[in-house]
Design a protein around this motif. Structure first.
Motif, PDB file in Angstrom:
ATOM      1  N   LEU A   1       0.347  -1.228  -0.379  1.00 52.91           N
ATOM      2  CA  LEU A   1       0.100  -0.030  -0.011  1.00 52.91           C
ATOM      3  C   LEU A   1       0.906   1.378  -0.111  1.00 52.91           C
ATOM      4  N   HIS A   2       0.966   1.886  -1.136  1.00 54.14           N
ATOM      5  CA  HIS A   2       1.406   3.216  -1.109  1.00 54.14           C
ATOM      6  C   HIS A   2       0.695   4.620  -0.662  1.00 54.14           C
ATOM      7  N   ARG A   3       0.849   5.844  -1.368  1.00 58.73           N
ATOM      8  CA  ARG A   3      -0.002   6.594  -1.099  1.00 58.73           C
ATOM      9  C   ARG A   3      -0.161   7.171   0.914  1.00 58.73           C
ATOM     10  N   PRO A   4       0.949   7.038   2.229  1.00 53.54           N
ATOM     11  CA  PRO A   4       0.006   7.361   2.606  1.00 53.54           C
ATOM     12  C   PRO A   4      -0.500   8.596   2.922  1.00 53.54           C
ATOM     13  N   GLN A   5      -1.724   8.673   4.033  1.00 47.00           N
ATOM     14  CA  GLN A   5      -2.166  10.043   4.490  1.00 47.00           C
ATOM     15  C   GLN A   5      -2.273  10.424   5.308  1.00 47.00           C
TER      16      GLN A   5
END
Length: 481
Positions: free
Chosen positions: A472-476
């Motif tokens: 899973l990429h794109r931490p928010q």
């Protein structure tokens, strides 16, 4: 002190104060200056009276210099002699007290003593009651009362002869030794501090406060609980019940990481492979962890931060990381520097050094059929790859809509979290068929305990198939997925 008086050739005269008429069983016995001991309530936690102090032969070994690893015997008789003692009355004094089946020459006691002396100049006294700490356990339980009285007698003599006060003393006891410290503190009003290291549970839990260590035994009582599960002869040697002004529960207070889950088959297997010595280490692994955590806390710069909480469930829900704008208390040596009182939780590493940076990892699942297996999770950060977190769905299957929590403890602080790396391994079961196998990832949350700030990874209904890695990429930084 009785034990050393025997060594010098003096024999105590035992005065039996009362004899129970039924079966001629004594209910009370008196030992000279140590006073009388009864098995009448509330001291009916064992049917055994304490053994004669001349048999227990409690001995005290003094260390005052970090560079000198050879303890010197100290006794009340030394205080009356012209030669005196190297004890330094202008310094504070720490007593270290072992528990069941040990003696004053075990390695951990000397190691702790040297760490205390490395921290600052002080007197450190090792208490050896090995003759009274053996089988049967009930008799060792009874003997703790005599050992506590011996410690109190030595401290009283030090006060009278050398001008110290009860406020100069800190008692540290492991297992039965924690209750020994409590008995000593009961006789020493104004004693500065007692630290209970996984105070023994059998014959003490749920008994009257007079019988066990409690917060009235010293001005400040702190306790570390590491083996507080239900006692079953293989585990649960320590108390889960709070006993002090501050009670610390590393990893929930039982089943410490790096220690095997106790079972008879585990013990038999370990004895076969490694011999009795290693088997003993396995049996006492969680129980002994309290010793190593306290010893590490004395000089290690890692803070061993803890968080006030009512129970493990709330800690793992992330509800306890706010310390109200005040410094979060540290477990161990510096616990007395904090004003907070109550129960405190923290997570540790599975091996030394045990202290580390704590992160709460929460896994939220989507909709799928119940599935048995394990999910391994790592994080790629700007400083490297984290240790793995394992979510276990072997005894109970992973289920739709459930949330699972685990603590990740890193030796070094994680940098910015860039990616969540996952791998699911399915265990064959009745549900292992069809095209909709695997588990569905809804969201992963990583919360830094020290700051109570979180990073989120949205799963977007990612279906994890067995043995197929995913990322899973794109931490928010907002929880909405």
């Amino acid at each position: 002190m009785a034990g050393l008086s025997i060594f010098l050739g003096f024999v105590f005269v035992v005065n039996v104060c009362a004899v129970h008429s039924e079966g001629h069983r004594r209910e009370t016995i008196c030992y000279g200056r140590l006073g009388c001991f009864s098995i009448r309530p509330p001291f009916n936690n064992t049917n055994d009276l304490p053994m004669d102090p001349s048999f227990i032969t409690t001995r005290f070994y003094l260390l005052t210099d970090y560079s000198d690893h050879t303890p010197i015997t100290i006794s009340e008789d030394d205080l009356n002699s012209s030669e005196g003692t190297p004890f330094q009355p202008n310094l504070n004094t720490v007593f270290i007290i072992h528990g069941f089946l040990q003696n004053g020459r075990v390695e951990w006691m000397l190691h702790m003593a040297l760490e205390l002396l490395r921290r600052k100049s002080q007197n450190v006294i090792l208490v050896d009651w090995g003759n009274g700490s053996g089988f049967p356990y009930g008799q060792a339980t009874a003997n703790t009362r005599v050992v506590g009285a011996e410690i109190a007698a030595l401290i009283t003599s030090l006060n009278n002869k050398l001008g110290t006060t009860n406020a100069n003393y800190h008692l540290i006891g492991h297992s039965l030794g924690a209750h020994v410290a409590g008995y000593a503190g009961y006789r020493l009003p104004g004693l500065s501090r007692i630290t209970g290291l996984d105070a023994a549970q059998p014959n003490f839990q749920n008994f009257d406060l007079q019988v066990r260590l409690d917060q009235s035994d010293a001005v400040f009582v702190d306790a570390i609980h590491t083996d507080g599960s239900d006692y079953n002869t293989l585990s649960g040697y320590g108390m889960m019940l709070p006993v002090g002004h501050m009670d610390f529960y590393p990893n929930g207070g039982s089943n410490q990481p790096g220690c095997p889950r106790q079972s008879l088959m585990n013990i038999i297997s370990e004895e076969y492979e490694d011999g009795t010595y290693e088997t003993g280490n396995i049996i006492s692994c969680s129980h002994s962890r309290s010793i190593f955590l306290f010893t590490e806390s004395i000089n290690d710069p890692c803070p061993f931060t803890s968080f006030q909480c009512s129970r493990t469930r709330d800690f793992l829900a992330g509800n306890c990381f706010d310390c109200g704008g005040l410094p979060c208390p540290r477990i161990g040596y510096d616990a007395n520097k904090y004003r907070a009182r109550g129960k405190f939780y923290l997570a540790t590493r599975s091996r030394a050094p045990y202290c580390g940076h704590q992160y709460l990892v929460r896994l939220e699942l989507g909709t799928f059929r119940p599935t048995y297996g394990t999910l391994k999770l790592k994080f790629l950060t700007s400083s490297g790859l984290s240790d793995k977190v394992i979510f276990n769905g072997l005894n109970r299957p992973f289920a739709s809509g459930q949330t699972y929590s685990a603590m990740l403890v890193e030796l070094h602080e994680l940098g910015g979290i860039l990616q969540a790396q996952l791998e699911f391994h399915e265990q064959s079961s009745f549900f292992s068929w069809g095209s909709d196998r695997g588990i569905v990832i809804q969201k992963i949350t990583v919360t830094t305990a020290d700051t109570d700030k979180s990073v989120y990874f949205c799963g977007n209904h990612l279906r994890m198939m067995s043995d197929v890695p995913a990322g899973l990429h794109r931490p928010q930084y907002t929880p909405d997925c």
